[in-house]
Design an enzyme around this catalytic site. Sequence first.
Site, PDB file in Angstrom:
ATOM      1  N   ARG A 158      13.780   7.348  41.987  1.00 38.66           N
ATOM      2  CA  ARG A 158      14.570   8.127  42.970  1.00 38.66           C
ATOM      3  C   ARG A 158      14.355   7.582  44.386  1.00 38.66           C
ATOM      4  NH1 ARG A 158      16.113   8.834  38.928  1.00 38.66           N
ATOM      5  NH2 ARG A 158      16.123  10.654  37.591  1.00 38.66           N
ATOM      6  N   SER A 206      17.556  18.862  39.996  1.00 36.77           N
ATOM      7  CA  SER A 206      16.099  19.037  39.938  1.00 36.77           C
ATOM      8  C   SER A 206      15.538  19.122  41.354  1.00 36.77           C
ATOM      9  CB  SER A 206      15.448  17.842  39.242  1.00 36.77           C
ATOM     10  OG  SER A 206      15.884  17.788  37.918  1.00 36.77           O
ATOM     11  N   GLU A 276      12.352  16.571  45.615  1.00 37.18           N
ATOM     12  CA  GLU A 276      13.312  15.477  45.455  1.00 37.18           C
ATOM     13  C   GLU A 276      14.520  15.680  46.381  1.00 37.18           C
ATOM     14  OE1 GLU A 276      14.020  14.707  41.240  1.00 37.18           O
ATOM     15  OE2 GLU A 276      16.059  14.109  41.666  1.00 37.18           O
TER      16      GLU A 276
HETATM   17  C1  LIG Z   1      24.010  20.081  38.544  1.00 36.62           C
HETATM   18  C2  LIG Z   1      23.317  18.862  39.115  1.00 36.62           C
HETATM   19  C3  LIG Z   1      22.782  17.918  38.259  1.00 36.62           C
HETATM   20  C4  LIG Z   1      22.124  16.793  38.780  1.00 36.62           C
HETATM   21  N1  LIG Z   1      21.619  15.889  37.900  1.00 36.62           N
HETATM   22  C5  LIG Z   1      21.014  14.786  38.387  1.00 36.62           C
HETATM   23  C6  LIG Z   1      20.499  13.806  37.492  1.00 36.62           C
HETATM   24  O1  LIG Z   1      20.604  13.905  36.268  1.00 36.62           O
HETATM   25  N2  LIG Z   1      19.902  12.719  38.024  1.00 36.62           N
HETATM   26  C7  LIG Z   1      19.777  12.539  39.380  1.00 36.62           C
HETATM   27  O2  LIG Z   1      19.229  11.512  39.814  1.00 36.62           O
HETATM   28  N3  LIG Z   1      20.244  13.462  40.243  1.00 36.62           N
HETATM   29  C8  LIG Z   1      20.868  14.573  39.787  1.00 36.62           C
HETATM   30  N4  LIG Z   1      21.354  15.503  40.662  1.00 36.62           N
HETATM   31  C9  LIG Z   1      21.143  15.344  42.108  1.00 36.62           C
HETATM   32  C10 LIG Z   1      22.256  14.570  42.852  1.00 36.62           C
HETATM   33  O3  LIG Z   1      23.457  14.634  42.144  1.00 36.62           O
HETATM   34  C11 LIG Z   1      21.844  13.122  43.068  1.00 36.62           C
HETATM   35  O4  LIG Z   1      20.691  13.054  43.883  1.00 36.62           O
HETATM   36  C12 LIG Z   1      22.949  12.275  43.702  1.00 36.62           C
HETATM   37  O5  LIG Z   1      22.521  10.935  43.754  1.00 36.62           O
HETATM   38  C13 LIG Z   1      23.326  12.734  45.110  1.00 36.62           C
HETATM   39  O6  LIG Z   1      24.503  12.047  45.478  1.00 36.62           O
HETATM   40  P1  LIG Z   1      25.489  12.650  46.577  1.00 36.62           P
HETATM   41  O7  LIG Z   1      26.663  11.749  46.665  1.00 36.62           O
HETATM   42  O8  LIG Z   1      25.751  14.078  46.320  1.00 36.62           O
HETATM   43  O9  LIG Z   1      24.600  12.480  47.877  1.00 36.62           O
HETATM   44  P2  LIG Z   1      24.349  13.558  49.036  1.00 36.62           P
HETATM   45  O10 LIG Z   1      23.607  14.722  48.473  1.00 36.62           O
HETATM   46  O11 LIG Z   1      25.607  13.829  49.761  1.00 36.62           O
HETATM   47  O12 LIG Z   1      23.378  12.725  49.975  1.00 36.62           O
HETATM   48  C14 LIG Z   1      22.075  12.418  49.537  1.00 36.62           C
HETATM   49  C15 LIG Z   1      21.510  11.318  50.449  1.00 36.62           C
HETATM   50  O13 LIG Z   1      22.260  10.112  50.238  1.00 36.62           O
HETATM   51  C16 LIG Z   1      22.701   9.610  51.486  1.00 36.62           C
HETATM   52  N5  LIG Z   1      23.962   8.895  51.272  1.00 36.62           N
HETATM   53  C17 LIG Z   1      25.080   9.344  50.653  1.00 36.62           C
HETATM   54  N6  LIG Z   1      26.015   8.378  50.646  1.00 36.62           N
HETATM   55  C18 LIG Z   1      25.481   7.308  51.275  1.00 36.62           C
HETATM   56  C19 LIG Z   1      25.961   6.004  51.596  1.00 36.62           C
HETATM   57  N7  LIG Z   1      27.188   5.612  51.258  1.00 36.62           N
HETATM   58  N8  LIG Z   1      25.133   5.149  52.249  1.00 36.62           N
HETATM   59  C20 LIG Z   1      23.879   5.531  52.604  1.00 36.62           C
HETATM   60  N9  LIG Z   1      23.376   6.759  52.343  1.00 36.62           N
HETATM   61  C21 LIG Z   1      24.169   7.634  51.679  1.00 36.62           C
HETATM   62  C22 LIG Z   1      22.885  10.844  52.359  1.00 36.62           C
HETATM   63  O14 LIG Z   1      22.881  10.527  53.749  1.00 36.62           O
HETATM   64  C23 LIG Z   1      21.670  11.657  51.948  1.00 36.62           C
HETATM   65  O15 LIG Z   1      20.537  11.189  52.638  1.00 36.62           O
HETATM   66  C24 LIG Z   1      22.025  16.620  40.175  1.00 36.62           C
HETATM   67  C25 LIG Z   1      22.594  17.579  41.032  1.00 36.62           C
HETATM   68  C26 LIG Z   1      23.235  18.678  40.515  1.00 36.62           C
HETATM   69  C27 LIG Z   1      23.859  19.677  41.452  1.00 36.62           C
END
Ligand SMILES: Cc1cc2nc3c(=O)[nH]c(=O)nc-3n(C[C@H](O)[C@H](O)[C@H](O)COP(=O)(O)OP(=O)(O)OC[C@H]3O[C@@H](n4cnc5c(N)ncnc54)[C@H](O)[C@@H]3O)c2cc1C
Length: 281
Positions: A158, A206, A276
């Site tokens: 992560r 998580s 996380e």
């Molecule tokens: C129901 C559910 C299930 C999930 N299951 C998992 C799982 O199985 N595995 C897992 O790893 N995670 C899981 N997650 C957590 C989440 O989906 C991940 O962490 C995902 O990678 C977040 O992506 P996001 O686009 O929503 O990022 P955001 O939450 O919008 O941003 C997270 C971080 O990424 C940065 N960021 C976003 N885009 C960019 C970019 N283009 N360049 C640089 N930085 C950027 C943001 O600035 C921020 O710091 C889950 C979440 C939910 C709600």
Amino acid sequence: MRIINKAKISEYTSYKLDGEIKKLYIPEDILELKKLLDYLKDNNIRYKILGNGSNLIISHKYDGVLIKLSKFDKLIIKDKCVKVMAGYNLSKLSLECAKRNLCGLEFAYGIPATVGGAVYQNAGAYGFNISMIIKEAIVLDGNNIRTLSKDEMKFGYRDSIFKHSDLICLEAIFELEYGDNVMGKMKEYMDERKLKQPLEYPNAGSVFVNPKGYSAGKLIENSGLKGFKVNDVMVSYKHANFIVNTGRAKAEDVIQLIKIIQNKVKDDTGILLDCEQEYLE
Ligand SMILES: Cc1cc2nc3c(=O)[nH]c(=O)nc-3n(C[C@H](O)[C@H](O)[C@H](O)COP(=O)(O)OP(=O)(O)OC[C@H]3O[C@@H](n4cnc5c(N)ncnc54)[C@H](O)[C@@H]3O)c2cc1C
């Protein structure tokens, strides 16, 4: 460029917490993004790139702005090479690859993320993660656009270089393989998610990283915290490593519950759980 004033946090993040963000910018292209970043830096305005908002705890006190890359959503698939922009939806990408019998992204089906957010976080599940299939990324580094190799992205559990720098991921290039029963595998993973995760409530996945050799969920459950509440946030009964919003929760409620969980598990086991999710205050 579209600018949304007083954007509701609940509309742009999966926790659906209370509060508003001063401004949310949606640039059309790289040129607009660069101009916007220059303007924000010149005026000392804090900013954060927003993906799907599914790993963020945003406080109503956050005084910065958000930049959503939803217009960065082009996808090109040529044979086994997948070139995709950062704002593209990860589950949709997984599905597009599966339609072409391309395997490697099955684990990503059901992770509510953008490609950029998934690269930033090295998102993963079921023993797989982004670093296993990514070849390179196109990034914005200050005013320069450059290519980072997989090694240069310094992936960990992560973790990636994006977490420790101001680099913005613009595009990712994945190298996949042809395989069998790709859709079947994805369906299996999705069924498991529906069974084990409290998808009926707003949440952000998580909360804690699994400590080496332990399951964070089991530790929390053993500490008797399932169902424990702070105002409208609650430790899920279905999966103790999920905090759910049962009503009109605030970021501060989530943070308070996280601290309570950390203290109780530390008292009971000596293990300090590492969060996380990212807190913007
Ligand atoms: C129901 C559910 C299930 C999930 N299951 C998992 C799982 O199985 N595995 C897992 O790893 N995670 C899981 N997650 C957590 C989440 O989906 C991940 O962490 C995902 O990678 C977040 O992506 P996001 O686009 O929503 O990022 P955001 O939450 O919008 O941003 C997270 C971080 O990424 C940065 N960021 C976003 N885009 C960019 C970019 N283009 N360049 C640089 N930085 C950027 C943001 O600035 C921020 O710091 C889950 C979440 C939910 C709600």
